[in-house]
Design a protein around this motif. Structure first.
Motif, PDB file in Angstrom:
ATOM      1  N   ARG A 106       4.844   4.968   2.292  1.00 27.40           N
ATOM      2  CA  ARG A 106       5.099   6.472   2.634  1.00 27.40           C
ATOM      3  C   ARG A 106       5.045   6.973   3.947  1.00 27.40           C
ATOM      4  O   ARG A 106       6.234   7.572   4.276  1.00 27.40           O
ATOM      5  N   ARG A 107       4.351   6.252   4.866  1.00 26.80           N
ATOM      6  CA  ARG A 107       4.463   6.683   6.138  1.00 26.80           C
ATOM      7  C   ARG A 107       5.453   5.982   6.873  1.00 26.80           C
ATOM      8  O   ARG A 107       6.373   6.757   7.679  1.00 26.80           O
ATOM      9  N   GLU A 108       5.846   4.791   6.552  1.00 24.64           N
ATOM     10  CA  GLU A 108       7.164   4.279   7.114  1.00 24.64           C
ATOM     11  C   GLU A 108       8.389   4.861   6.626  1.00 24.64           C
ATOM     12  O   GLU A 108       9.291   5.022   7.228  1.00 24.64           O
ATOM     13  N   ASP A 117       0.912  -1.300   0.019  1.00 25.96           N
ATOM     14  CA  ASP A 117      -0.054   0.102  -0.075  1.00 25.96           C
ATOM     15  C   ASP A 117       0.942   1.316  -0.097  1.00 25.96           C
ATOM     16  O   ASP A 117       1.678   1.336   0.851  1.00 25.96           O
ATOM     17  N   ASP A 135       0.199   4.495   0.903  1.00 26.77           N
ATOM     18  CA  ASP A 135       0.128   5.099   1.929  1.00 26.77           C
ATOM     19  C   ASP A 135       1.185   4.891   3.058  1.00 26.77           C
ATOM     20  O   ASP A 135       1.619   5.515   3.801  1.00 26.77           O
ATOM     21  N   GLU A 136       1.011   3.515   3.505  1.00 23.65           N
ATOM     22  CA  GLU A 136       1.670   2.976   4.355  1.00 23.65           C
ATOM     23  C   GLU A 136       3.159   2.951   3.970  1.00 23.65           C
ATOM     24  O   GLU A 136       4.102   3.255   4.848  1.00 23.65           O
ATOM     25  N   SER A 159      -2.353   7.493  -3.896  1.00 25.42           N
ATOM     26  CA  SER A 159      -2.919   6.711  -3.098  1.00 25.42           C
ATOM     27  C   SER A 159      -2.781   5.302  -3.812  1.00 25.42           C
ATOM     28  O   SER A 159      -2.530   5.430  -5.099  1.00 25.42           O
ATOM     29  N   LEU A 184       5.585  -3.903   7.142  1.00 26.97           N
ATOM     30  CA  LEU A 184       4.294  -3.831   6.511  1.00 26.97           C
ATOM     31  C   LEU A 184       3.872  -5.048   6.006  1.00 26.97           C
ATOM     32  O   LEU A 184       4.838  -5.852   5.362  1.00 26.97           O
ATOM     33  N   ARG A 227      -1.794   1.305  -4.652  1.00 25.69           N
ATOM     34  CA  ARG A 227      -0.682   0.260  -4.409  1.00 25.69           C
ATOM     35  C   ARG A 227       0.404   0.527  -5.430  1.00 25.69           C
ATOM     36  O   ARG A 227       0.446   1.066  -6.489  1.00 25.69           O
TER      37      ARG A 227
END
Length: 382
Positions: free
Chosen positions: A267-269, A262, A264-265, A342, A315, A344
Motif C-alpha cells: 500500500r505504501r509503495e 505484505d 502495508d508495504e 493489514s 519489496l 498479506r
C-alpha cells in the motif's frame, strides 16, 4: 405539535436522517425533514425518493402532531444550540415551527406534513439478521467497485445472493470486480437474490458505525424494496431491477505467476507511485521476479511521467511461477489495498494482458476464504 427533547439526541437524530435528504430536489418538500410524534417519541424522517431514513428520538410529548422544516437550516441551527432541552412547537396554524433552547428562541417556516412522501413500511417478506461488524466489513470490501454512471443501472448496485447461511456480495463496474462473503447467524427462510444500490449500502455502513446491535434486513414480497433496521433507525431503499452479470466466469481458476507480499508495504509503495502516476495517465507498473538460491523474490512498483520524472520501489516477496509484469490503474490498485487492512495479499495473473486477482492470504500464503478482487490491466509500453 409540542414536544421537548435533549439537544444532543435531536442533533444525533438529524445527522442520521440527513444522509437521505435530497441535495438537488425537484420537489421542494423532499429537502425537508419530517418531525412527527409517535408512541411517546419524536420520529424524524427524510427521503430523496430512492433512499428513506427514519430515526426515533426520546422526547416528552405534550401535544401530538407533525410538521416538516428545511433539513439543512434546522440541522445547522440545532447543532449550534447549547446542550440543554429543546422545546419544539408548531405555531401559526402549523405554518411555523418554534424552537426554544436556553436563551435562544427562533421560528422556521414549515410545510404541510401531508405533502411529505410516505416512507415505505415493509412488514412482510424474507428476513436476514447480520452481525453489524461482519455486515460493515462486507459492504466496505465491495461497494467502491460499483459503477458510478447510470449507463448500466445494474452495475450501480451490489448483487446479494444467499447460499444457505452464506450471503455473497458482489460489485463490478466493467473494469474490476469485488466479491465478499458474509456468514449469517442462520439461513434465510427462502433464497435471496437482489441488487441493492451501492449508495444505500455505503450510507448503511456509515450509519452502523461501531454499533454492536444486530442489523435486520427485510425484503418485501415483490422484491422491489429492502429495509435495514437496527436500534431506533430504519433505512428503506428501492431495489434495482435487472440481471446482474455472471461474474464467476471472470475469476480465473489458474495462474502462471503468483506474488505474496505484505499489504502495508504494498500500500505504501503504491501510494508513492501514485504521486508520479497522476501525471502519467494514472498507470502503475508491477514487475515480479522469482528469487534464486534461497533468496526472496522481488516485486517492483513503478510509475513515470515524461513531464515530471519517475519512481521505482522494491519489496521482498514470495514469487511463484514465472517472472511477469502487469500494469494497473493507480486508483483501482490503491482502493483494493485500502480495504484489505493489514496482513498479506496474493496477486495472481496469467499474462500482462489478462486480469489480476487479489486475495488476502495467511502467513503461509493460503488464501483466506470470503474475499476476491479482480482488476483488468492497463495496456502499456514496457
Amino acid at each position: 405539535m409540542k414536544v421537548q427533547v435533549l439537544q444532543e439526541n435531536l442533533q444525533r437524530g438529524l445527522a442520521i436522517v440527513g444522509r437521505a435528504v435530497a441535495t438537488r430536489a425537484t420537489i421542494p418538500i423532499i429537502s425537508n425533514v419530517l418531525l412527527q410524534t409517535e408512541d411517546g417519541k419524536l420520529r424524524l424522517a427524510a427521503t430523496d425518493l430512492d433512499i428513506s431514513i427514519v430515526a426515533w428520538v426520546g422526547a416528552k410529548v405534550d401535544e401530538s402532531g407533525a410538521t416538516t422544516v428545511p433539513s439543512r437550516l434546522f440541522s445547522d441551527y440545532v447543532a449550534n444550540l447549547p446542550a440543554a432541552t429543546v422545546a419544539l412547537e408548531t405555531v401559526g396554524s402549523g405554518r411555523q415551527l418554534r424552537i426554544a433552547c436556553a436563551r435562544n428562541d427562533s421560528t422556521i417556516n414549515a410545510m404541510d406534513p401531508a405533502d411529505f412522501p410516505r416512507v415505505p413500511e415493509i412488514r412482510e417478506g424474507v428476513k436476514v439478521r447480520f452481525d453489524p461488524k461482519a455486515l460493515r466489513r462486507g459492504i466496505e470490501r465491495v461497494e467502491f467497485a460499483a459503477a458510478t454512471d447510470d449507463s448500466r443501472p445494474v452495475l450501480t448496485g451490489v448483487h446479494m445472493k444467499s447460499d444457505g447461511p452464506r450471503l455473497t456480495l458482489a460489485a463490478a463496474d466493467g473494469f474490476r470486480l469485488a466479491v465478499a462473503d458474509i456468514q449469517l447467524e442462520e439461513s434465510p427462510a427462502e433464497a435471496i437474490e437482489v441488487i441493492v444500490p451501492a449508495r444505500a449500502l455505503r450510507e448503511l455502513s456509515r450509519l452502523i458505525g461501531d454499533s454492536t446491535l444486530p442489523v435486520e434486513m427485510r425484503i418485501n414480497p415483490q422484491r422491489s424494496q429492502v429495509l435495514f433496521e437496527w436500534d431506533d433507525v430504519q433505512m428503506v431503499a428501492q431495489l434495482i431491477q435487472g440481471t446482474f452479470p455472471n461474474y464467476n466466469q471472470l475469476i480465473p481458476a489458474q495462474f502462471n505467476t503468483r506474488v505474496v507480499v505484505d499489504v502495508d508495504e504494498f500500500r505504501r509503495e503504491a501510494r508513492i507511485a501514485a504521486i508520479f502516476a497522476r501525471d502519467g495517465s494514472g498507470i502503475i507498473r508491477l514487475m515480479m521476479t522469482p528469487g534464486e538460491a534461497g533468496m526472496p523474490g522481488q516485486l517492483t512498483i513503478s510509475a513515470r511521467a515524461d513531464e515530471v520524472g519517475g519512481n521505482e520501489g522494491q519489496l521482498d516477496a514470495r514469487v511463484e511461477g514465472d517472472a511477469s509484469k502487469i500494469a494497473f490503474n493507480s486508483r483501482y490498485l490503491q482502493e483494493v489495498l485500502n480495504v484489505l487492512g493489514s496482513g498479506r495479499v496474493a496477486l495472481e495473473m496469467t499474462s500482462p494482458s489478462a486480469q489480476g486477482v487479489f486475495r488476502p492470504v495467511d502467513e503461509n500464503g493460503t488464501p483466506e476464504p470470503g474475499y476476491v478482487h479482480v482488476v483488468m490491466p492497463m495496456f502499456v509500453q514496457w
